[in-house]
Write an enzyme that holds these catalytic residues in place. Structure first.
Site, PDB file in Angstrom:
ATOM      1  N   SER A  22      22.067  56.024 -31.227  1.00  0.00           N
ATOM      2  CA  SER A  22      22.409  55.118 -32.327  1.00  0.00           C
ATOM      3  C   SER A  22      23.649  54.269 -32.104  1.00  0.00           C
ATOM      4  CB  SER A  22      22.564  55.900 -33.632  1.00  0.00           C
ATOM      5  OG  SER A  22      23.528  56.932 -33.508  1.00  0.00           O
ATOM      6  N   ASP A 218      31.184  58.525 -41.694  1.00  0.00           N
ATOM      7  CA  ASP A 218      30.280  59.614 -41.328  1.00  0.00           C
ATOM      8  C   ASP A 218      30.783  60.408 -40.124  1.00  0.00           C
ATOM      9  OD1 ASP A 218      29.816  57.878 -39.201  1.00  0.00           O
ATOM     10  OD2 ASP A 218      27.730  57.456 -39.740  1.00  0.00           O
ATOM     11  N   HIS A 221      29.400  57.414 -36.245  1.00  0.00           N
ATOM     12  CA  HIS A 221      29.120  56.071 -35.736  1.00  0.00           C
ATOM     13  C   HIS A 221      30.373  55.206 -35.685  1.00  0.00           C
ATOM     14  CE1 HIS A 221      25.054  57.278 -37.353  1.00  0.00           C
ATOM     15  NE2 HIS A 221      24.806  57.009 -36.076  1.00  0.00           N
TER      16      HIS A 221
END
Length: 252
Positions: A22, A218, A221
């Site tokens: 990601s 979070d 990321h």
């Protein structure tokens, strides 16, 4: 279809594969499955020099989010690809970016014969069929492997096999690999994964360390600003280690 697609600029000679999970696909500016649409100046499109290979294997002008039709089950935002391309475009000819990253994927899912690996090879070959030369694979992955002791112990061997396999399948035995040492992941094993990444000692493999770049709330990321910085770090690594050097001209 826009007739400019027939223009030679849409057959970029300098191809870069963007792969991993990601943080390579880009989550900069994404909150609660919504991208804020903010594109930093360093990530602006350049319709004359920076292109991306779409999911349908056609080149188009590259713009954020680069992975929108590749990591299609997730919401993509800003990643490192556009700032990387903008940082090197004055030193190289037209650039072709080949997004391949998919969020939440472990290294075993990128093994030879697995869907993600097969798709990456297919996309790379498509870029080559357009007349491009693959200049480097940019790889940012490992957070998913920081979740178990077994994944930690096998990570280095699996990553080295991936490098050997992709070079063999693309008939590019010296393909430059620029991998990112992860900046986030399970605290119990993150340092072990980072150690494995930095311990890979193969020809034409260099490591860029993302540790210290700011993370989103979070704690997984990179922020948009961090993605811009990472792209510039990847560009520095490419230009330093792999880009053809201009010959020195002696003064008269």
């Amino acid at each position: 279809m826009d007739s400019t697609l027939e223009n030679v600029a849409y057959s970029p000679k300098n191809v870069f594969i963007l792969s991993g999970q990601s943080n390579m696909a880009g989550r900069g500016g994404v909150e609660k499955h919504h991208w804020d649409g903010i594109v930093p100046n360093e990530c602006h499109p350049d319709a004359s020099r920076i292109f991306r290979l779409s999911a349908h294997l056609h080149y188009e002008v590259a713009c954020e989010p680069l992975h929108h039709d590749i990591d299609a089950k997730k919401t993509c935002g800003v990643g490192p690809g556009m700032s990387f391309a903008n940082a090197i475009k004055d030193q190289v000819e037209a650039i072709g970016l080949v997004p391949c990253a998919v969020g939440g994927t472990a290294i075993k899912e990128w093994a030879h014969g697995q869907h993600l690996y097969v798709n990456m090879v297919k996309r790379a070959r498509a870029a080559m069929s357009h007349g491009g030369e693959i200049k480097a694979l940019l790889w940012y992955q490992g957070e998913s492997d920081a979740l178990s002791q077994h994944c930690v112990y096998t990570y280095k061997a699996n990553m080295e096999k991936l490098i050997h396999d992709i070079r063999a399948d693309l008939h590019l035995p010296s393909l430059p690999i620029i991998q990112v040492a992860i900046a986030s992941g399970d605290e119990k094993y993150i340092e072990k994964i980072r150690e494995a990444q930095k311990a890979i000692d193969l020809p034409n493999v260099v490591c860029v360390d993302a540790m210290g770049l700011q993370l989103k709330g979070d704690n997984l990321h990179l922020t948009t600003e961090s993605q811009v910085k990472l792209g510039q770090m990847l560009a520095d690594a490419y230009l330093t280690h792999f880009a053809p050097q201009e010959p020195c001209v002696a003064s008269s």
